[in-house]
Design a protein around this motif. Structure first.
Motif, short mmCIF file in Angstrom:
data_model
loop_
_atom_site.label_atom_id
_atom_site.label_comp_id
_atom_site.label_asym_id
_atom_site.label_seq_id
_atom_site.Cartn_x
_atom_site.Cartn_y
_atom_site.Cartn_z
N LYS A 40 1.06 -1.02 -0.15
CA LYS A 40 0.34 0.20 -0.14
C LYS A 40 1.29 1.20 -0.31
O LYS A 40 0.36 1.97 -1.00
CB LYS A 40 -0.80 0.13 1.60
CG LYS A 40 -2.18 -1.27 1.21
CD LYS A 40 -2.94 -1.36 2.06
CE LYS A 40 -4.51 -2.23 1.95
NZ LYS A 40 -4.16 -3.03 3.16
N PHE A 41 2.10 1.37 1.07
CA PHE A 41 2.77 2.33 1.18
C PHE A 41 3.35 2.60 -0.68
O PHE A 41 3.40 3.59 -0.95
CB PHE A 41 3.83 1.87 1.60
CG PHE A 41 4.60 3.66 2.14
CD1 PHE A 41 4.57 4.80 2.85
CD2 PHE A 41 5.91 3.44 1.53
CE1 PHE A 41 5.61 5.30 3.25
CE2 PHE A 41 7.51 4.63 1.91
CZ PHE A 41 6.53 5.40 2.53
N VAL A 42 4.12 1.27 -1.58
CA VAL A 42 4.28 2.33 -2.08
C VAL A 42 3.94 2.15 -3.51
O VAL A 42 4.18 3.33 -4.28
CB VAL A 42 5.82 1.08 -2.73
CG1 VAL A 42 7.02 0.56 -1.91
CG2 VAL A 42 4.47 0.10 -3.00
N ARG A 43 2.35 2.36 -3.33
CA ARG A 43 1.43 2.56 -4.41
C ARG A 43 1.16 3.93 -4.48
O ARG A 43 -0.08 4.96 -5.32
CB ARG A 43 0.25 1.57 -4.49
CG ARG A 43 0.73 0.24 -4.71
CD ARG A 43 -0.70 -0.10 -5.06
NE ARG A 43 -0.72 -1.45 -5.05
CZ ARG A 43 -0.76 -2.63 -4.06
NH1 ARG A 43 -1.68 -1.54 -2.76
NH2 ARG A 43 -0.90 -4.44 -4.07
N LEU A 44 1.10 4.59 -3.17
CA LEU A 44 0.72 5.81 -2.78
C LEU A 44 1.84 7.00 -3.44
O LEU A 44 3.20 6.95 -3.60
CB LEU A 44 1.10 6.31 -1.22
CG LEU A 44 -0.06 5.51 -0.51
CD1 LEU A 44 0.16 5.69 1.56
CD2 LEU A 44 -1.63 5.87 -0.20
N ALA A 84 10.17 -0.41 -7.03
CA ALA A 84 9.74 0.67 -6.34
C ALA A 84 10.98 1.39 -5.28
O ALA A 84 10.73 2.68 -5.29
CB ALA A 84 8.98 0.83 -5.52
N CYS A 85 11.70 0.60 -4.51
CA CYS A 85 12.83 1.39 -4.66
C CYS A 85 13.75 1.30 -4.99
O CYS A 85 14.80 2.52 -4.96
CB CYS A 85 13.42 0.36 -3.43
SG CYS A 85 12.20 0.44 -1.97
N LEU A 86 13.73 1.71 -7.29
CA LEU A 86 15.01 1.47 -7.56
C LEU A 86 15.71 3.18 -7.50
O LEU A 86 16.70 3.41 -7.44
CB LEU A 86 14.42 1.63 -8.84
CG LEU A 86 14.52 -0.21 -9.54
CD1 LEU A 86 13.33 0.24 -11.45
CD2 LEU A 86 15.81 -0.47 -9.67
N ASN A 113 19.09 -7.70 0.45
CA ASN A 113 17.43 -7.54 0.04
C ASN A 113 16.79 -8.12 -1.57
O ASN A 113 16.07 -8.41 -1.82
CB ASN A 113 16.67 -7.28 1.73
CG ASN A 113 16.63 -7.68 2.41
OD1 ASN A 113 17.62 -9.38 3.18
ND2 ASN A 113 16.99 -7.39 3.90
N LEU A 114 17.15 -6.47 -1.84
CA LEU A 114 16.74 -6.06 -2.74
C LEU A 114 16.56 -6.60 -3.76
O LEU A 114 16.16 -7.37 -4.84
CB LEU A 114 16.75 -4.12 -3.25
CG LEU A 114 15.77 -3.21 -2.59
CD1 LEU A 114 16.82 -1.71 -2.40
CD2 LEU A 114 15.12 -3.45 -2.58
N VAL A 115 17.94 -6.80 -3.68
CA VAL A 115 18.98 -7.38 -5.26
C VAL A 115 18.50 -8.96 -5.06
O VAL A 115 18.18 -9.47 -6.52
CB VAL A 115 20.42 -7.78 -4.55
CG1 VAL A 115 21.39 -9.08 -5.40
CG2 VAL A 115 21.65 -6.33 -4.90
N VAL A 116 17.56 -10.10 -4.05
CA VAL A 116 17.74 -11.59 -4.03
C VAL A 116 16.11 -11.27 -4.82
O VAL A 116 16.20 -11.78 -6.33
CB VAL A 116 17.24 -11.75 -3.00
CG1 VAL A 116 16.21 -12.86 -2.93
CG2 VAL A 116 18.12 -11.23 -2.18
N GLU A 117 15.21 -9.81 -4.47
CA GLU A 117 13.49 -10.54 -5.54
C GLU A 117 13.81 -8.81 -7.08
O GLU A 117 12.70 -9.72 -7.40
CB GLU A 117 12.77 -9.11 -4.40
CG GLU A 117 12.51 -9.95 -2.91
CD GLU A 117 11.95 -10.58 -3.08
OE1 GLU A 117 11.93 -11.73 -4.11
OE2 GLU A 117 12.87 -12.29 -2.12
#
Length: 427
Positions: A40-44, A84-86, A113-117
């Motif tokens: 929800k947060f990243v969609r805001l 979204a964190c790019l 963690n970001l690299v994994v996903e």
């Protein structure tokens, strides 16, 4: 989970720029531990932009709290959240060379963690210079930072595109020599980082063809020497977690030898392997096949190690491992085949062990691979020592072979052995 309205309220609290942004960040961090809230947060609209603004703030307290929020987001298993964190990856890299130990550590684990996903995150981080930045971080004196570097690297090296896009960059950097150094000083410098770098080297070795770079750095003698060090700890009582370090070391060495066949001829390696086997036999049975895989690669083309196995009287200890597991049975038999292949004198030494009584029960196993390997060994023994055929028959070998005449993948080998056994002596 926070309701969309509550998530929006948290974001508005951060955007108002009031004095208590730290408190709003704290509440957000707590809320972002929930996967639903993360999405929800990243969609805001403007959520990541606001968080990035606080992450790059000159106020250390706010910056750290924002970093903790980003770290919570990075735990999401939803690629869209990672993507979204790019916009924040370049800042995460920049702060790796900062002065705050806690911030550096948070940035490393967030990146890992970001690299994994997300492949998109990995694709963006490479041109942004993640490999040179990690090569700089790996020289940190802090164990926590080193462990974080190991975590990021191990995630990168497991990516599907690693063999073509990541491993060549890593091998062209100073990282391998530092990984090897930190792995080999694991008992002194810190077990956590050493274990991470052990697995990093393993991912490189098994996903890269010839590993000339690692061989040129002296990886085989360095890992052999480390294995001797690790085994020497055992009589004094193995340090906590030693098996976690032993496992990747055995794998790296086993795979390097499988690729190159180049090893120093040091019989102490065998003693080290058997010490490790004895130590972990009960508690960590998974290490048995790791040790046997390395033993197989040591004895495969090398009369020196086959000879050492016999002269150091390690054969009884090896035979004790036969019933440990299906994989152990096959690997023990493979090692015995490596010895038997060397010719009549070697086979005579093996048969002095009362080997036949231990092999015959294996012919009744339900596992075709183990039976096949047992037939292979019996074939070599009877080929080089035909006089053993009488003994074999006396112990019921004949009947054991006949039951395999109807097993498609075994019948040819069983029949060939029966023919050998039926030949008159001296034929």
């Amino acid at each position: 989970p926070e309701f969309p309205g509550q998530v929006l309220k948290l974001l508005r609290g951060l955007q108002r720029g009031s004095e208590d942004r730290g408190r709003w960040l704290g509440r957000l961090r707590w809320a972002l531990q929930n996967e639903d809230t993360q999405q929800k947060f990243v969609r805001l609209d403007g959520s990541i932009r606001t968080l990035t603004g606080l992450f790059t703030s000159s106020l250390a307290g706010l910056q750290l709290e924002a970093a903790r929020c980003l770290h919570e987001l990075s735990h999401s298993s939803v690629p869209a959240v990672a993507e979204a964190c790019l916009p924040v990856t370049s800042y995460l890299l920049t702060y790796l060379s900062g002065h705050s130990l806690e911030l550096t550590e948070l940035c490393l684990y967030t990146l890992g963690n970001l690299v994994v996903e997300s492949e998109a995150v990995r694709k963006q981080l490479l041109p942004q210079g993640i490999i040179p930045v990690l090569a700089s971080c790996i020289q940190s004196p802090h164990e926590a930072v080193l462990e974080g570097v190991g975590y990021v690297l191990s995630q990168l090296l497991q990516a599907k595109e690693a063999p073509t896009e990541i491993i060549p960059l890593v091998l062209d950097s100073p990282l391998p020599q530092h990984m090897l150094r930190l792995l080999c000083s694991g008992l002194k410098a810190g077990m956590g980082a050493a274990v991470e770098f052990g697995w990093c080297l393993h991912y490189i070795i098994c996903r890269h063809k010839d590993n000339v770079e690692l061989l040129a750095l002296g990886a085989v003698p360095a890992l052999s020497s480390l294995l001797l060090d690790l085994a020497s700890q055992i009589p004094q009582g193995a340090p906590e977690g030693l098996e976690l370090l032993v496992c990747p070391v055995l794998r790296c060495l086993g795979n390097l030898l499988a690729q190159t066949g180049c090893q120093g001829q040091d019989g102490r390696l065998l003693i080290a392997l058997f010490l490790i086997l004895q130590c972990f036999l009960q508690q960590q049975p998974f290490l048995i096949q790791e040790c046997l895989w390395l033993l197989n690669n040591l004895t495969a083309d090398d009369p020196f190690f086959c000879s050492a196995l016999l002269s150091l009287d390690l054969l009884p200890a090896l035979l004790q491992l036969l019933p440990c597991s299906q994989m152990a049975t096959v690997l023990v038999l493979t090692v015995l085949c490596n010895v038997a292949e060397k010719g009549p004198l070697w086979c005579q030494r093996l048969l002095q062990q009362p080997l036949l009584p231990q092999l015959l029960p294996l012919l009744t196993l339900p596992d075709p691979e183990a039976v096949g390997q047992c037939l292979e060994l019996l074939h070599l023994l009877l080929l080089h020592c035909p006089e053993a055929a009488a003994d074999f028959t006396k112990q019921g070998g004949h009947q054991a072979l006949e039951q395999h005449q109807s097993t498609p993948e075994l019948q040819e080998r069983a029949q060939a052995l029966l023919d050998m056994v039926r030949q008159p002596p001296g034929a």
